[in-house]
Enzyme design. Structure first.
Site, PDB file in Angstrom:
ATOM      1  N   ASN A  12      65.132 -61.688  38.982  1.00  0.00           N
ATOM      2  CA  ASN A  12      65.835 -61.879  38.134  1.00  0.00           C
ATOM      3  C   ASN A  12      65.284 -62.593  37.125  1.00  0.00           C
ATOM      4  O   ASN A  12      64.207 -63.315  37.224  1.00  0.00           O
ATOM      5  CB  ASN A  12      67.081 -62.900  39.256  1.00  0.00           C
ATOM      6  CG  ASN A  12      67.337 -63.812  37.396  1.00  0.00           C
ATOM      7  OD1 ASN A  12      67.302 -64.114  36.320  1.00  0.00           O
ATOM      8  ND2 ASN A  12      67.603 -65.318  38.322  1.00  0.00           N
ATOM      9  N   TRP A  13      65.102 -62.079  36.179  1.00  0.00           N
ATOM     10  CA  TRP A  13      64.445 -61.890  35.011  1.00  0.00           C
ATOM     11  C   TRP A  13      63.915 -63.944  33.819  1.00  0.00           C
ATOM     12  O   TRP A  13      63.351 -64.264  33.147  1.00  0.00           O
ATOM     13  CB  TRP A  13      63.728 -61.302  34.439  1.00  0.00           C
ATOM     14  CG  TRP A  13      63.263 -59.984  34.870  1.00  0.00           C
ATOM     15  CD1 TRP A  13      62.907 -59.132  35.586  1.00  0.00           C
ATOM     16  CD2 TRP A  13      63.109 -58.245  34.171  1.00  0.00           C
ATOM     17  NE1 TRP A  13      62.632 -58.081  36.787  1.00  0.00           N
ATOM     18  CE2 TRP A  13      62.521 -57.369  35.056  1.00  0.00           C
ATOM     19  CE3 TRP A  13      63.275 -57.937  32.832  1.00  0.00           C
ATOM     20  CZ2 TRP A  13      62.065 -56.156  34.588  1.00  0.00           C
ATOM     21  CZ3 TRP A  13      62.615 -56.772  32.844  1.00  0.00           C
ATOM     22  CH2 TRP A  13      62.634 -56.098  33.728  1.00  0.00           C
ATOM     23  N   LYS A  14      65.541 -63.739  34.185  1.00  0.00           N
ATOM     24  CA  LYS A  14      65.750 -64.943  33.678  1.00  0.00           C
ATOM     25  C   LYS A  14      65.880 -65.500  32.300  1.00  0.00           C
ATOM     26  O   LYS A  14      66.107 -64.007  31.742  1.00  0.00           O
ATOM     27  CB  LYS A  14      65.505 -66.621  34.394  1.00  0.00           C
ATOM     28  CG  LYS A  14      65.906 -66.628  36.009  1.00  0.00           C
ATOM     29  CD  LYS A  14      65.187 -67.484  36.413  1.00  0.00           C
ATOM     30  CE  LYS A  14      65.117 -67.616  37.739  1.00  0.00           C
ATOM     31  NZ  LYS A  14      64.817 -69.171  38.839  1.00  0.00           N
ATOM     32  N   HIS A  35      74.961 -67.632  39.842  1.00  0.00           N
ATOM     33  CA  HIS A  35      73.554 -67.716  40.478  1.00  0.00           C
ATOM     34  C   HIS A  35      73.720 -69.718  39.656  1.00  0.00           C
ATOM     35  O   HIS A  35      74.212 -69.886  39.023  1.00  0.00           O
ATOM     36  CB  HIS A  35      73.235 -66.918  39.179  1.00  0.00           C
ATOM     37  CG  HIS A  35      71.508 -67.748  39.314  1.00  0.00           C
ATOM     38  ND1 HIS A  35      71.087 -68.767  38.907  1.00  0.00           N
ATOM     39  CD2 HIS A  35      70.289 -66.718  39.823  1.00  0.00           C
ATOM     40  CE1 HIS A  35      69.487 -69.319  39.629  1.00  0.00           C
ATOM     41  NE2 HIS A  35      69.256 -67.879  40.086  1.00  0.00           N
ATOM     42  N   GLU A  61      72.057 -71.555  38.374  1.00  0.00           N
ATOM     43  CA  GLU A  61      71.458 -71.821  37.413  1.00  0.00           C
ATOM     44  C   GLU A  61      72.937 -72.375  36.046  1.00  0.00           C
ATOM     45  O   GLU A  61      73.168 -72.749  35.330  1.00  0.00           O
ATOM     46  CB  GLU A  61      70.164 -71.174  36.249  1.00  0.00           C
ATOM     47  CG  GLU A  61      69.174 -71.579  37.055  1.00  0.00           C
ATOM     48  CD  GLU A  61      68.417 -71.167  37.547  1.00  0.00           C
ATOM     49  OE1 GLU A  61      68.562 -70.036  36.636  1.00  0.00           O
ATOM     50  OE2 GLU A  61      66.910 -71.028  37.874  1.00  0.00           O
ATOM     51  N   GLY A  79      62.795 -71.770  42.495  1.00  0.00           N
ATOM     52  CA  GLY A  79      61.875 -72.132  41.164  1.00  0.00           C
ATOM     53  C   GLY A  79      61.611 -73.408  41.532  1.00  0.00           C
ATOM     54  O   GLY A  79      60.645 -74.270  40.904  1.00  0.00           O
ATOM     55  N   SER A 139      62.135 -69.326  45.437  1.00  0.00           N
ATOM     56  CA  SER A 139      60.854 -69.287  46.083  1.00  0.00           C
ATOM     57  C   SER A 139      60.186 -68.196  46.995  1.00  0.00           C
ATOM     58  O   SER A 139      59.522 -67.969  47.300  1.00  0.00           O
ATOM     59  CB  SER A 139      60.283 -70.269  46.333  1.00  0.00           C
ATOM     60  OG  SER A 139      60.979 -71.123  45.246  1.00  0.00           O
ATOM     61  N   GLY A 188      63.178 -64.480  41.721  1.00  0.00           N
ATOM     62  CA  GLY A 188      62.950 -64.876  40.098  1.00  0.00           C
ATOM     63  C   GLY A 188      61.863 -64.900  39.697  1.00  0.00           C
ATOM     64  O   GLY A 188      60.318 -64.005  39.646  1.00  0.00           O
ATOM     65  N   GLY A 189      60.776 -66.076  39.916  1.00  0.00           N
ATOM     66  CA  GLY A 189      59.774 -66.049  39.941  1.00  0.00           C
ATOM     67  C   GLY A 189      58.688 -64.606  39.796  1.00  0.00           C
ATOM     68  O   GLY A 189      57.548 -64.120  38.949  1.00  0.00           O
TER      69      GLY A 189
HETATM   70  C1  PEP Z   1      65.740 -66.959  41.303  1.00  0.00           C
HETATM   71  O1  PEP Z   1      66.494 -67.155  40.116  1.00  0.00           O
HETATM   72  O2  PEP Z   1      67.675 -66.522  42.224  1.00  0.00           O
HETATM   73  C2  PEP Z   1      65.633 -67.335  41.923  1.00  0.00           C
HETATM   74  C3  PEP Z   1      65.431 -67.662  43.516  1.00  0.00           C
HETATM   75  O3  PEP Z   1      64.106 -67.799  41.420  1.00  0.00           O
HETATM   76  P1  PEP Z   1      63.172 -67.915  42.210  1.00  0.00           P
HETATM   77  O4  PEP Z   1      62.444 -66.963  42.866  1.00  0.00           O
HETATM   78  O5  PEP Z   1      61.788 -68.675  41.000  1.00  0.00           O
HETATM   79  O6  PEP Z   1      62.985 -69.260  43.085  1.00  0.00           O
END
Ligand code: PEP
Length: 254
Positions: free
Chosen positions: A13-15, A99, A101, A177, A217, A238-239
């Site tokens: 997920n590049w957000k 999600h 967010e 995150g 994470s 995500g990250g």
């Molecule tokens: C996400 O955006 O779904 C996510 C899990 O982010 P991160 O890996 O950065 O915690």
């Protein structure tokens, strides 16, 4: 009766990160790095403005593309939103729905999530449904209850045939995150609740075939412990999905 094989899925997920050129470079790097991953599936969720270009780059490869969100109406006066037909038109096979967010920053409710899941099916888009508890809910021992409520609501009026195309991502909100990853045991336990619920609502075969991804994470140095748990069928990252090397290290976990 045919037995369905459970899929293994690695999603990024590049957000709201990456410019046009950066998105293309990341997509190319991932596409070129996953040719030897066997039956593992890879999905990337780029920013909506670049979804079509990323889909072009990934066409014919092992990388599928999804949208990070969409509206549930087919069209209308919804400034700034993207409709399900637009998601299809951009070459996306998947959509992320619910999600954390979207739920906690933009106020999306369980009802919205269900409407979006139904809209996805109406438009031949496969939903990746995100669920997960807040820190406060975990500390009060409410994880199972919250996750069950979210899954039950998301799947309201979804048929057994449609369930075959659902992916669920368990993402504890406190782990997204933040660098705080759930232990493999904590994640596996939540995945087990979800599978148990799907078994009671649908069938043992449907529950057994459902891919349940962990998100929160995930990094190259913690993927192995998570990936080897019985009920963890892949990850939503995500990250660490924003760099070719770290995402490929995750996808290639042994
Ligand atoms: C996400 O955006 O779904 C996510 C899990 O982010 P991160 O890996 O950065 O915690």
């Amino acid at each position: 009766m045919t037995t369905m094989t459970r899929r293994t899925v690695f999603a990024g997920n590049w957000k709201m990160f990456k410019t046009h050129q950066e998105s293309l470079d990341l997509a190319k790097g991932i596409r070129d790095g996953v040719s030897e991953i066997g039956s593992r599936e890879v999905i990337v969720f780029p920013p909506s403005s670049y979804a079509r270009a990323v889909a072009e780059i990934c066409r014919g490869s092992k990388v599928a593309v999804g949208m990070q969100n969409m509206h549930f109406e087919q069209e209308g006066a919804f400034t700034g939103e993207i409709s399900p037909p637009m998601v299809r038109d951009c070459g996306c096979r998947y959509v992320l729905i619910g999600h954390s967010e979207r739920r906690h920053v933009f106020g999306e409710t369980d009802t919205d999530v269900n409407k979006k899941v139904k809209a996805a099916f109406k438009n031949d888009i496969e939903p990746v449904i995100c669920v997960g508890e807040l820190l406060d809910e975990r500390e009060k021992g409410l994880t199972a209850e919250v996750v069950r409520r979210q899954v039950e609501a998301a799947l309201s009026e979804i048929s057994s045939d449609q369930m075959i195309q659902v992916i669920i991502a368990y993402e504890p909100v406190w782990a997204i995150g933040t660098g705080k990853v759930a232990t493999p045991e904590m994640a596996d336990e939540a995945h087990r609740y979800i599978r148990q619920f799907v078994k009671s609502r649908y069938s043992p075969e449907t529950a057994d075939a459902l891919p349940i991804l962990y998100g929160g994470s995930v990094k190259p140095d913690n993927i192995a412990g998570l990936f080897h748990m019985e009920h963890i069928d892949g990850v939503l990252v995500g990250g660490a999905s924003l760099k070719v090397d770290s995402f490929l290290d995750i996808v290639r976990v042994t």
